[in-house]
Enzyme design. Structure first.
Site, short mmCIF file in Angstrom:
data_model
loop_
_atom_site.label_atom_id
_atom_site.label_comp_id
_atom_site.label_asym_id
_atom_site.label_seq_id
_atom_site.Cartn_x
_atom_site.Cartn_y
_atom_site.Cartn_z
N HIS A 99 0.84 -1.21 0.00
CA HIS A 99 0.00 0.00 0.00
C HIS A 99 0.86 1.25 0.00
CE1 HIS A 99 0.77 -1.35 4.13
NE2 HIS A 99 0.86 -0.06 4.44
N HIS A 101 1.07 5.15 1.21
CA HIS A 101 0.51 6.16 2.12
C HIS A 101 0.54 7.53 1.46
CE1 HIS A 101 0.90 3.92 6.10
NE2 HIS A 101 1.72 3.20 5.35
P1 5GP Z 1 2.26 0.09 7.24
O1 5GP Z 1 2.97 0.32 8.54
O2 5GP Z 1 2.00 -1.38 6.97
O3 5GP Z 1 2.91 0.80 6.09
O4 5GP Z 1 0.86 0.81 7.41
C1 5GP Z 1 -0.34 0.17 7.67
C2 5GP Z 1 -1.34 1.27 7.91
O5 5GP Z 1 -2.63 0.68 7.88
C3 5GP Z 1 -1.20 1.95 9.28
O6 5GP Z 1 -0.98 3.34 9.09
C4 5GP Z 1 -2.51 1.64 9.99
O7 5GP Z 1 -2.98 2.71 10.76
C5 5GP Z 1 -3.44 1.31 8.84
N1 5GP Z 1 -4.48 0.35 9.18
C6 5GP Z 1 -4.31 -0.85 9.82
N2 5GP Z 1 -5.48 -1.49 9.95
C7 5GP Z 1 -6.42 -0.70 9.36
C8 5GP Z 1 -7.83 -0.84 9.17
O8 5GP Z 1 -8.47 -1.82 9.57
N3 5GP Z 1 -8.47 0.18 8.55
C9 5GP Z 1 -7.80 1.28 8.09
N4 5GP Z 1 -8.52 2.23 7.49
N5 5GP Z 1 -6.47 1.45 8.25
C10 5GP Z 1 -5.79 0.46 8.88
#
Ligand code: 5GP
Ligand code: ZN
Length: 139
Positions: A99, A101
């Protein structure tokens, strides 16, 4: 993919505040925003790593992410945005569905991207490292 939280969002099995969808990608607000409006763009197809995301889809993620960045700036009066992608746990990836951001930024938000930066010992060390990377790019 079973047990993938983002696949469940795509399938409507768990709710999300969606802000964009097309045939390749979905975007929704991050549940724990760095700044309000922080969004995520994900491919509809499950890929753990950005490396396996097809070029057309990855390109769409980048373009949609950029458009969302501009929309967030205009709608919520921000000054800029960061696009951020963590690939691998050691890089900070927590959700194993690749994903992008979109983090809205204000000039006064007090958040500094203060990663430590090193120096190369010499021009030849830098050149050697470049050559190693170039060799792998050719494989
Ligand atoms: P990563 O650290 O993997 O790059 O980011 C994962 C992101 O997904 C985090 O910023 C976290 O807040 C977001 N996230 C995790 N679970 C959920 C969810 O169930 N719904 C939404 N909308 N965001 C999520
Ligand atoms: Zn998934």
């Amino acid at each position: 993919m079973r047990d993938c939280i983002f696949c469940k969002i795509i399938n409507g099995q768990i709710p999300a505040t969606k802000i964009y969808e097309d045939e390749l990608v979905v975007a929704f607000l991050d549940i724990a925003p760095i700044n309000p409006g922080h969004a995520l763009v994900i491919p509809k197809e499950h890929h753990e790593s950005c490396v396996t995301i097809p070029e057309e889809v990855a390109g769409r993620m980048f373009k949609v992410g950029s458009r969302i960045g501009v929309a967030i700036k205009r709608a919520l009066d921000y000054d800029g945005f960061n696009l951020h992608l963590a690939d691998g746990q050691c890089a900070g990836q927590v959700v194993m569905h690749g994903h992008l951001h979109i983090v809205p930024r204000g000039a006064q938000d007090g958040f500094h991207w203060n990663w430590r930066q090193k120096k190369y010992d010499s021009d030849s060390e830098r050149q050697e490292i470049a050559e190693k990377v170039i060799a792998k790019l050719k494989v």
